[in-house]
Design an enzyme around this catalytic site. Sequence first.
Site, PDB file in Angstrom:
ATOM      1  N   MET A   1      11.099  -4.614  -7.590  1.00 12.78           N
ATOM      2  CA  MET A   1      11.192  -5.132  -8.956  1.00 12.78           C
ATOM      3  C   MET A   1      11.125  -3.984  -9.966  1.00 12.78           C
ATOM      4  SD  MET A   1       9.427  -8.838  -8.896  1.00 12.78           S
ATOM      5  CE  MET A   1       7.734  -8.318  -8.996  1.00 12.78           C
TER       6      MET A   1
ATOM      7  N   GLY B   1       4.505   4.497  -3.783  1.00 12.83           N
ATOM      8  CA  GLY B   1       4.590   3.535  -2.679  1.00 12.83           C
ATOM      9  C   GLY B   1       6.044   3.169  -2.408  1.00 12.83           C
ATOM     10  N   HIS B   2       6.776   2.886  -3.487  1.00 14.21           N
ATOM     11  CA  HIS B   2       8.205   2.570  -3.331  1.00 14.21           C
ATOM     12  C   HIS B   2       8.945   3.789  -2.758  1.00 14.21           C
ATOM     13  CE1 HIS B   2       7.074  -0.082  -6.918  1.00 14.21           C
ATOM     14  NE2 HIS B   2       7.324  -0.932  -5.944  1.00 14.21           N
TER      15      HIS B   2
ATOM     16  N   GLY C   1       6.985  -3.083   2.142  1.00  7.49           N
ATOM     17  CA  GLY C   1       5.627  -2.543   2.235  1.00  7.49           C
ATOM     18  C   GLY C   1       4.669  -3.549   2.849  1.00  7.49           C
ATOM     19  N   ARG C   2       3.769  -3.038   3.669  1.00  2.00           N
ATOM     20  CA  ARG C   2       2.730  -3.912   4.238  1.00  2.00           C
ATOM     21  C   ARG C   2       1.629  -4.172   3.218  1.00  2.00           C
ATOM     22  NH1 ARG C   2       3.178  -3.456  10.200  1.00  2.00           N
ATOM     23  NH2 ARG C   2       0.986  -4.000  10.363  1.00  2.00           N
ATOM     24  N   LYS C   3       1.710  -3.552   2.070  1.00  2.00           N
ATOM     25  CA  LYS C   3       0.816  -3.893   0.955  1.00  2.00           C
ATOM     26  C   LYS C   3       0.933  -5.393   0.658  1.00  2.00           C
ATOM     27  CE  LYS C   3      -0.634  -3.555  -3.591  1.00  2.00           C
ATOM     28  NZ  LYS C   3       0.142  -4.573  -4.212  1.00  2.00           N
TER      29      LYS C   3
ATOM     30  N   VAL D   1       0.620   2.502   0.673  1.00  2.57           N
ATOM     31  CA  VAL D   1       0.373   3.836   0.094  1.00  2.57           C
ATOM     32  C   VAL D   1      -0.710   3.687  -0.963  1.00  2.57           C
ATOM     33  CG1 VAL D   1       1.408   5.772  -1.165  1.00  2.57           C
ATOM     34  CG2 VAL D   1       2.747   4.526   0.557  1.00  2.57           C
TER      35      VAL D   1
ATOM     36  N   SER E   1       2.689  -1.601  -9.227  1.00  2.00           N
ATOM     37  CA  SER E   1       3.269  -1.511 -10.575  1.00  2.00           C
ATOM     38  C   SER E   1       2.333  -2.147 -11.583  1.00  2.00           C
ATOM     39  CB  SER E   1       4.624  -2.207 -10.619  1.00  2.00           C
ATOM     40  OG  SER E   1       5.475  -1.647  -9.648  1.00  2.00           O
ATOM     41  N   ARG E   2       1.467  -3.055 -11.127  1.00  2.00           N
ATOM     42  CA  ARG E   2       0.557  -3.745 -12.048  1.00  2.00           C
ATOM     43  C   ARG E   2      -0.671  -2.899 -12.392  1.00  2.00           C
ATOM     44  NH1 ARG E   2       2.542  -8.492  -9.038  1.00  2.00           N
ATOM     45  NH2 ARG E   2       3.489  -9.900 -10.561  1.00  2.00           N
TER      46      ARG E   2
HETATM   47  P1  AMP Z   1       7.290  -4.540  -5.813  1.00  2.54           P
HETATM   48  O1  AMP Z   1       6.206  -3.542  -6.164  1.00  2.54           O
HETATM   49  O2  AMP Z   1       6.814  -5.949  -5.836  1.00  2.54           O
HETATM   50  O3  AMP Z   1       8.533  -4.283  -6.557  1.00  2.54           O
HETATM   51  O4  AMP Z   1       7.582  -4.286  -4.282  1.00  2.54           O
HETATM   52  C1  AMP Z   1       8.726  -3.665  -3.777  1.00  2.54           C
HETATM   53  C2  AMP Z   1       8.421  -3.199  -2.367  1.00  2.54           C
HETATM   54  O5  AMP Z   1       7.491  -2.124  -2.437  1.00  2.54           O
HETATM   55  C3  AMP Z   1       7.763  -4.281  -1.503  1.00  2.54           C
HETATM   56  O6  AMP Z   1       8.268  -4.168  -0.171  1.00  2.54           O
HETATM   57  C4  AMP Z   1       6.304  -3.903  -1.564  1.00  2.54           C
HETATM   58  O7  AMP Z   1       5.562  -4.333  -0.446  1.00  2.54           O
HETATM   59  C5  AMP Z   1       6.402  -2.389  -1.593  1.00  2.54           C
HETATM   60  N1  AMP Z   1       5.192  -1.771  -2.128  1.00  2.54           N
HETATM   61  C6  AMP Z   1       4.608  -1.979  -3.339  1.00  2.54           C
HETATM   62  N2  AMP Z   1       3.473  -1.249  -3.453  1.00  2.54           N
HETATM   63  C7  AMP Z   1       3.330  -0.583  -2.277  1.00  2.54           C
HETATM   64  C8  AMP Z   1       2.350   0.321  -1.756  1.00  2.54           C
HETATM   65  N3  AMP Z   1       1.273   0.684  -2.462  1.00  2.54           N
HETATM   66  N4  AMP Z   1       2.520   0.799  -0.512  1.00  2.54           N
HETATM   67  C9  AMP Z   1       3.605   0.437   0.230  1.00  2.54           C
HETATM   68  N5  AMP Z   1       4.562  -0.389  -0.200  1.00  2.54           N
HETATM   69  C10 AMP Z   1       4.429  -0.910  -1.428  1.00  2.54           C
END
Ligand code: AMP
Length: 295
Positions: A32, A38-39, A149-151, A178, A188-189
């Site tokens: 998003m 992490g991304h 991500g497994r987050k 990460v 992102s939040r």
């Molecule tokens: P989003 O942050 O919702 O846009 O997530 C996009 C992708 O990044 C998803 O697959 C999330 O699981 C991954 N993601 C977000 N934060 C992390 C993080 N800290 N570590 C690993 N993957 C992440």
Amino acid sequence: MAVQLVRTVQEFRAACDALRGEGLRVGLVPTMGALHAGHRALMEHARELGTAVTVTLFVNPTQFGPNEDFSKYPRQLEADLALCEAAGVRLVFAPDASEMYPAGETTRVRVDGLTAGLCGASRPGHFEGVTTIVTKLFAVTGPCIAVFGRKDYQQFKVLERMARDLLLPVTVVGHPTVREADGLALSSRNVFLAPDERTRALALARGLSRASQLHAAGERHTARLRACVEAALSESAITSDYISLTDPDSLEACPADGLVGERVLLALAARVGSTRLIDNSVLGQEPAPLTLGAA
Ligand code: AMP
């Protein structure tokens, strides 16, 4: 090679076809936006898997509830493109909502079972929004390796199941969470956290780590593992949305007054101020998020 930005379904589909036409495998990292390290790790993982990496940037309206943060979700296209370029991404797809949800659309994709608990219980309709948009992204991308991500552990499991159940030509790969140096999971939040909230938010990783340490020392009681996370959160005046111990594959809850297995998912969601954060660890499988001193 400079990153190419495309805005329409037609352009992205043609560009993915062209990559495959060059004999390359396509890697897909759906996001998003508001990209962080992490991304970037997901993009680098997709590269390590030998793919030409594509990234999607789309704040998907259908996965937000009516009282959630859709309108204030951070949006920063220029910075996101710079991060993608630095990570060696070939193609970025940043569509408008009307491109992904054509006027008059009425179709939704739903995965049962895995979406019942955890965030599925506290965010009604959320996963239907996620599975619908990711199905569309998979349909536009075509055969690919998609890295998540497994987050967002439950999301990863749901999408893995969806790709399998719907016979989609997509290999779903998970990447470990990460974290910042102090253990906070990147999100992102996190930009919404005031300085004192940022400090208090560390209680999530601390709670998971204490539970991980207990589990490693042989503790198997669901209630005791749960209570130790609850204590860590309440020390920082954080109320949980949920703290759950589940089977890491079926996501079925462990009996509340029973025992957990050798591998168990400990997942939690909590509000720090007005920001909802999630975190998790698979105890018995992953290292604890933090190295703690003796408890
Ligand atoms: P989003 O942050 O919702 O846009 O997530 C996009 C992708 O990044 C998803 O697959 C999330 O699981 C991954 N993601 C977000 N934060 C992390 C993080 N800290 N570590 C690993 N993957 C992440």
